[in-house]
Design a protein around this motif. Structure first.
Motif, short mmCIF file in Angstrom:
data_model
loop_
_atom_site.label_atom_id
_atom_site.label_comp_id
_atom_site.label_asym_id
_atom_site.label_seq_id
_atom_site.Cartn_x
_atom_site.Cartn_y
_atom_site.Cartn_z
N GLY A 10 0.43 -1.12 -0.28
CA GLY A 10 -0.16 -0.26 0.74
C GLY A 10 0.72 1.22 -0.25
N ILE A 11 2.03 1.32 0.44
CA ILE A 11 3.02 2.76 1.36
C ILE A 11 3.25 2.96 -0.55
N GLN A 12 4.24 2.02 -1.36
CA GLN A 12 4.35 1.95 -2.48
C GLN A 12 3.30 2.52 -3.01
N VAL A 13 2.12 1.76 -3.59
CA VAL A 13 0.95 1.72 -4.41
C VAL A 13 0.44 3.66 -3.79
N ILE A 14 0.62 3.80 -2.78
CA ILE A 14 0.21 5.33 -2.80
C ILE A 14 1.00 6.73 -3.02
N GLN A 15 2.50 6.62 -2.70
CA GLN A 15 3.22 7.28 -3.49
C GLN A 15 2.98 7.57 -5.12
N GLU A 16 2.44 6.48 -5.29
CA GLU A 16 2.67 6.93 -7.14
C GLU A 16 1.13 7.26 -7.30
N VAL A 17 0.09 7.12 -6.84
CA VAL A 17 -0.88 7.60 -7.04
C VAL A 17 -1.09 8.89 -6.86
N ALA A 18 -0.55 9.27 -5.68
CA ALA A 18 -0.88 10.22 -4.45
C ALA A 18 -0.05 11.73 -6.24
N LYS A 19 1.12 11.07 -6.84
CA LYS A 19 1.20 12.35 -8.41
C LYS A 19 0.26 12.65 -9.09
N GLU A 20 -0.53 11.81 -8.96
CA GLU A 20 -1.81 12.37 -10.50
C GLU A 20 -3.31 11.88 -9.48
N ALA A 21 -3.52 11.34 -8.81
CA ALA A 21 -5.03 11.48 -8.90
C ALA A 21 -5.40 13.35 -8.68
N GLY A 22 -6.96 13.00 -8.83
CA GLY A 22 -7.46 14.36 -8.12
C GLY A 22 -8.07 14.36 -6.70
N GLN A 23 -8.23 13.55 -6.48
CA GLN A 23 -8.31 13.51 -4.96
C GLN A 23 -7.86 12.20 -4.70
N LEU A 24 -7.19 11.68 -3.30
CA LEU A 24 -6.75 9.92 -3.20
C LEU A 24 -7.07 10.02 -1.60
N LEU A 25 -7.75 8.76 -1.27
CA LEU A 25 -8.80 8.51 0.16
C LEU A 25 -7.88 7.70 0.71
N VAL A 26 -7.53 7.37 1.39
CA VAL A 26 -6.63 6.03 2.20
C VAL A 26 -7.08 6.01 3.19
N PHE A 27 -7.43 4.61 3.13
CA PHE A 27 -8.51 3.88 4.28
C PHE A 27 -7.47 3.23 4.50
N GLN A 28 -6.55 3.63 6.48
CA GLN A 28 -6.00 3.12 6.90
C GLN A 28 -6.89 2.50 8.08
N ARG A 29 -6.10 0.84 8.29
CA ARG A 29 -6.79 0.69 9.39
C ARG A 29 -5.30 0.43 10.40
#
Length: 546
Positions: free
Chosen positions: A199-218
């Motif tokens: 998740g940490i790897q993919v979040i870093q990449e998606v955050a570069k482009e997404a209009g809005q990124l929601l990270v659901f963290q347990r």
């Protein structure tokens, strides 16, 4: 299904899995003259590096320590472009290795094993496939990997979502090349569920482009800088000139890496010396901060608390909003007691205006609808859903095959209260069946290529001994199995790993409750190899050779 009592099986050995360990095991068995068949569910070699093609997927061990040490020609030819290579480059490497070993011709691809059954009268394994076909063999080896049984989140309505949805393990492949399909995140509302290493790897990449990124963290995870960088030709030539030394240093280490724990205790040095050392580790690329630390950081609660406080302060320094920073600091486990994710700018992601952290411990997810995610607090409209929710680790990929041994007893039943093994390689009642990278195995909690190579060499020598001496089958004694399993738990209990809920203990919140048993050998690479050498020199002590 009735089993045919053939005089001779179709194959001397069947290897299940075409990842880095399965490829090498098949190559070694073929090298000693056995008739070997490899089985792989995917359409080509690569294992985890073939399946996991999500954005940001890369090594967390140095690229050049992950290379096969025995293919001299490839060591000379191959130039790694980064200290921690990305997935497309990794898969290109393993495809090149497969070509050098000429192993594809021995694999049956696109084939999934559903059941294996031992025929006591014929002394063979009957291996059955999803397509209804089957083969027989004398030796059966599972090389399916410790992290190859992915789990989806147990959330109501997940299948109702009408937008794009992905699991990181099953990320669609690009039409051409070794990477994943390019998903357009630009301007999209993207939700990522899961903040483990993937998740940490993919979040870093998606955050570069997404209009809005929601990270659901347990649960937040400790993470430290990877500090990746390019390798130029001059540096690569120096690495090539030192490959023998690199491999020797890895093989002589506790974890198969080049790092060594320092001898001092974190509690026996001054606060100033301790902080200076940790600052140095924090600024060093790779896993040095995890496995090159003070000897008691993973064993002593006070030493671990001091280390955790140090890394927590680093997170607070990097995240602008103090409330968000506190949510990103683990409170339920100490530093390094779960798999340690590596990152390059992960915490700074939460300083971006397009990124929102949703703490689902405070406001749990209630359900997923056609258009978004409902928590106890609010509804989130989304366009893309990404699940990075981990694996049924270590035992899951083996137990998803129905493995039936002597007297019709299944491995799932034998392991219902947790795995029991001898050397992490065999189970009593399952003759001639071997688990590579399985539970309690010396290569599973390690820099896998380094530790798997030496283990596969040892196992191949054993199988050659059995084959040339016409030994019908081998299995561990109940006593040897019990003593090894007890030693696994005894060694683990000398660490703090058993104090926390993690996949090391078989825990996954998306899987129904099960007994918590430590799944790994925590005694290190050197001790494991010494044990194997002792077993071999004593005529394979602990094994019944029939």
């Amino acid at each position: 299904m009735a089993i045919s009592h053939e005089v001779k099986p179709q194959y001397d050995a069947v290897v299940i899995g075409a990842g880095l360990s399965g490829m090498y095991q098949l190559y070694k068995l073929r090298e000693i003259g056995l008739n070997v068949l490899g089985i792989e569910a995917a359409e080509d070699i690569g294992g985890t590096w073939n399946f996991n093609r999500y954005p940001g997927c890369r090594f967390d061990s140095e690229s050049y320590t992950y290379s096969y040490s025995f293919i001299d020609e490839l060591l000379e030819e191959w130039n790694w472009s980064e200290h921690f290579a990305s997935q497309p480059e990794i898969l290109r490497y393993f495809r090149a290795a497969a070509d050098k070993m000429d192993i594809r011709k021995s694999f049956r691809f696109g084939t999934r094993v559903t059941k294996t059954q031992f025929d006591e009268e014929a002394n063979t394994w009957h291996v059955m496939f999803e397509d209804g076909e089957s083969v027989t063999c004398r030796f059966l080896l599972s090389a399916v990997g410790p992290l190859s049984a992915p789990t989806w989140p147990s959330i109501e309505g997940l299948n109702r979502f009408a937008g794009e949805s992905y699991h990181t393990y099953y990320w669609p492949h690009a039409d051409e090349g070794e990477g994943g399909k390019k998903v357009n995140f630009e301007g999209k509302r993207v939700a990522v569920i899961g903040t483990g290493a993937t998740g940490i790897q993919v979040i870093q990449e998606v955050a570069k482009e997404a209009g809005q990124l929601l990270v659901f963290q347990r649960n937040p995870n400790w993470a430290v800088p990877l500090l990746n960088s390019k390798i130029d030709l001059a540096e690569m030539n120096r690495i090539k000139a030192n490959y023998r030394d690199i491999f020797e240093r890895c093989n002589a280490s506790h974890t198969g890496h080049m790092y060594r724990n320092v001898r001092e205790s974190a509690l026996q040095v001054s606060p100033e010396e301790r902080k200076a050392f940790w600052e140095k580790l924090y600024a060093q690329p790779g896993y040095a901060i995890w496995i090159g630390n003070y000897r008691d950081v993973l064993r002593d609660k006070e030493a671990n608390r001091l280390m955790s406080d140090f890394v927590a302060d680093k997170i607070r320094e990097r995240v602008n909003d103090p409330k968000v920073a506190e949510k990103l600091i683990p409170k339920n486990h100490g530093f390094g007691l779960k798999r340690l994710p590596m990152e390059d700018g992960y915490f700074e992601v939460y300083n971006q205006p397009n990124v929102t952290l949703v703490d689902i411990k405070e406001t749990p997810i209630q359900f997923v609808s056609e258009s978004g995610i409902q928590t106890t607090d609010k509804f989130y409209d989304i366009d893309i859903l990404i699940c990075a929710t981990g694996f049924d680790a270590v035992t899951g990929s083996i137990l998803r095959m129905d493995i039936v041994g002597r007297d019709g007893v299944s491995l799932k039943e034998v392991w219902r209260d947790g795995p029991e093994t001898y050397l992490g390689l065999q189970v009593n009642g399952f003759p001639n069946f071997f688990t590579i990278l399985g539970a309690h195995n010396g290569a599973t909690f390690c820099n896998i290529p380094r530790c798997a190579e030496s283990q596969i060499n040892w196992l191949t020598d054993m199988i050659e001994y059995l084959h040339t001496n016409d030994i019908r089958y081998v299995e561990p004694t109940e006593k040897a199995q019990r003593e090894w399993t007890e030693l696994v738990y005894e060694v683990a209990n000398q660490t703090l790993f058993t104090d926390v809920r993690s996949w090391f203990n078989g825990d996954n919140s998306n899987i129904e409750e099960r007994p918590r048993k430590f799944l790994l050998w925590a005694g290190g690479n050197i001790a494991y190899k010494q044990k194997c050498e002792e077993v071999e020199s004593a005529g394979y002590a602990g094994f019944d050779l029939h």
